[in-house]
Design a protein around this motif. Structure first.
Motif, PDB file in Angstrom:
ATOM      1  N   LYS D  10      37.546  73.384  79.993  1.00 49.75           N
ATOM      2  CA  LYS D  10      38.851  73.597  80.631  1.00 49.75           C
ATOM      3  C   LYS D  10      38.900  74.978  81.268  1.00 49.75           C
ATOM      4  O   LYS D  10      38.358  75.942  80.727  1.00 49.75           O
ATOM      5  N   TYR D  11      39.579  75.040  82.413  1.00 54.99           N
ATOM      6  CA  TYR D  11      39.770  76.321  83.097  1.00 54.99           C
ATOM      7  C   TYR D  11      41.261  76.558  83.271  1.00 54.99           C
ATOM      8  O   TYR D  11      42.017  75.630  83.584  1.00 54.99           O
ATOM      9  N   PHE D  12      41.689  77.800  83.081  1.00 56.00           N
ATOM     10  CA  PHE D  12      43.109  78.121  83.233  1.00 56.00           C
ATOM     11  C   PHE D  12      43.326  79.285  84.189  1.00 56.00           C
ATOM     12  O   PHE D  12      42.467  80.162  84.327  1.00 56.00           O
ATOM     13  N   ALA D  13      44.489  79.257  84.811  1.00 55.82           N
ATOM     14  CA  ALA D  13      45.008  80.386  85.604  1.00 55.82           C
ATOM     15  C   ALA D  13      44.001  80.771  86.696  1.00 55.82           C
ATOM     16  O   ALA D  13      43.507  79.902  87.418  1.00 55.82           O
ATOM     17  N   SER D  14      43.697  82.074  86.814  1.00 55.38           N
ATOM     18  CA  SER D  14      42.842  82.530  87.924  1.00 55.38           C
ATOM     19  C   SER D  14      41.414  81.994  87.805  1.00 55.38           C
ATOM     20  O   SER D  14      40.716  81.837  88.808  1.00 55.38           O
ATOM     21  N   ARG D  16      40.736  78.945  86.842  1.00 59.44           N
ATOM     22  CA  ARG D  16      40.845  77.615  87.455  1.00 59.44           C
ATOM     23  C   ARG D  16      40.805  77.722  88.983  1.00 59.44           C
ATOM     24  O   ARG D  16      40.120  76.957  89.652  1.00 59.44           O
ATOM     25  N   MET D  18      39.389  79.995  90.747  1.00 59.18           N
ATOM     26  CA  MET D  18      38.024  80.330  91.161  1.00 59.18           C
ATOM     27  C   MET D  18      37.101  79.123  91.072  1.00 59.18           C
ATOM     28  O   MET D  18      36.273  78.895  91.962  1.00 59.18           O
ATOM     29  N   VAL D  51      36.837  87.362  81.675  1.00 59.80           N
ATOM     30  CA  VAL D  51      37.071  86.010  81.187  1.00 59.80           C
ATOM     31  C   VAL D  51      37.036  85.991  79.658  1.00 59.80           C
ATOM     32  O   VAL D  51      36.308  86.748  79.029  1.00 59.80           O
ATOM     33  N   ALA D  73      37.146  76.521  76.569  1.00 59.89           N
ATOM     34  CA  ALA D  73      38.089  76.957  77.598  1.00 59.89           C
ATOM     35  C   ALA D  73      37.714  78.342  78.100  1.00 59.89           C
ATOM     36  O   ALA D  73      37.324  79.217  77.318  1.00 59.89           O
ATOM     37  N   PHE D  75      39.329  81.433  80.483  1.00 60.30           N
ATOM     38  CA  PHE D  75      40.565  81.906  81.122  1.00 60.30           C
ATOM     39  C   PHE D  75      40.610  83.430  81.169  1.00 60.30           C
ATOM     40  O   PHE D  75      39.904  84.098  80.416  1.00 60.30           O
ATOM     41  N   VAL D  78      45.363  87.079  78.665  1.00 61.17           N
ATOM     42  CA  VAL D  78      46.655  86.379  78.641  1.00 61.17           C
ATOM     43  C   VAL D  78      47.803  87.322  79.015  1.00 61.17           C
ATOM     44  O   VAL D  78      47.712  88.534  78.838  1.00 61.17           O
TER      45      VAL D  78
END
Lengths: 81, 154, 154, 81
Positions: D10-14, D16, D18, D51, D73, D75, D78
């Motif tokens: 899973k990738y989150f935020a910036s 994701r 990228m 990251v 994950a 990300f 936070v």
């Protein structure tokens, strides 16, 4: 003997219990400190109670000089909150 | 700013919401609100407490609470502050005091609310008398709060 | 304990009152409640902010919030704790997060609420994206929050 | 060449943004660390992005060894609260 001044005195909480009243108005000699007043008022009482002094709604030290018309309050350390 | 002495049971959260609605609701500079609520316990210093009388010095109490909040506004650069404090007859679980501060950043609000409470505890003229069921007693301040310039043993 | 992720605008004080009514209202061991509310400002890092998207990692976020509150309960001997956090689309003045703790004495509640907020800021997987009117940008953490064991530059 | 394992990523935020996707499932050689996986996935990307790594909802260090069925994950730091 200096000029006479009028003082409005209030007692709160355990100090009121000890004094047996919540306020009094006295006429007294001038050149009196707040602690001097306290000693005069409690001459016949034995107590190790801690007492705080306020004059006209401000805390003052024991050497604070009183003047005509002052409102002086004596009370124990505060316990609000 | 709001400073209030209240002589009957109140809902601190509702008071907060009412004040916020009137004064602060639409202030988009506020990022942080820190609130402290003191409520009456049914025990103190190892004894059960059935009820409590809270006394204050009308005039001086309001003056000191106002000064305390103004000092916090200056020192911690908070946007606003509120103190509401009960007097009179209280039962366990009753609210005693609510302190709230509002600021841009959390550090300021946290520190300001804490500072207001600590100052209130040593400066604001309130006194508690507890009914333990075996009689009444005046509450003693915590050891750290016992001395100020004007405290003297007689 | 209450941990909740909320995807629409909420009233934090009402949520608090509802929780307290259900869980804590009649607990006479509570002497102190400390509450922090974070709300959305209309500025950040010198720029106006029109709105914000708040994203989280379902599952991991709830797990970390639960751990954070459990740690505070143990460390600060608090009676209970609550965290509610928004996700989704937010406008200035909208509540973002409310943290509350309840304890016997004020020191514990103050410290616990503060500790929960600080841990939440560095551990709980939430990410903010701001709309400054000139475009979107991901919010950068404060400098002090940038490093953890698992942070690496690539 | 070790046994093949399945990983849920899973990738989150910036991160994701990228990667251009929010998740993927891959089959890959065993004996891979989380940082090794990240290097593999970003082989063709240039970025100085910080990251963070989480495996099965727990933060892990870069040397954490992956196993079949893990949810990984990636990300940025936070920014909640």
């Amino acid at each position: 003997m200096g000029k006479v001044m009028k003082l409005y005195i209030k007692y709160f909480a355990s100090v009121r219990d000890m004094m047996g009243k919540d306020s009094e108005v006295i006429d007294i000699d001038t050149n009196l400190t707040v602690f001097g007043l306290w000693e005069t008022l409690t001459l016949n009482l034995k107590s190790d109670m801690k007492v705080m002094f306020a004059v006209n709604h401000e805390y003052v030290g024991k050497d604070f000089k009183l003047k005509h018309g002052d409102e002086i309050a004596f009370f124990p350390p505060v316990t609000g909150g | 700013m709001k400073i209030e002495i209240i002589d009957e049971k109140f809902d601190p959260w509702q008071s907060l919401v009412d004040y916020k609605r009137d004064e602060l609701q639409n202030n988009p500079k506020i990022g942080a609100s820190s609130v402290f609520l003191g409520t009456m316990r049914d025990f103190n210093e190892g004894d059960e407490v059935e009820s409590m009388e809270l006394e204050h010095y009308p005039g001086m109490t309001e003056k000191y609470l106002t000064d305390i909040v103004n000092n916090a506004i200056k020192k911690y650069k908070i946007i606003d502050g509120l103190v509401m404090h009960r007097v009179g007859h209280l039962n366990p679980t009753d609210p005693i005091v609510i302190v709230a501060t509002w600021s841009e950043h959390r550090d300021n609000a946290f520190n300001a609310t804490r500072a207001i409470m600590e100052s209130l505890k040593v400066e604001a003229p309130f006194w508690k008398k507890e009914d333990t069921g075996k009689g009444f007693r005046w509450v003693k301040p915590a050891a750290s709060q016992e001395t100020t310039e004007s405290t003297n043993e007689i």
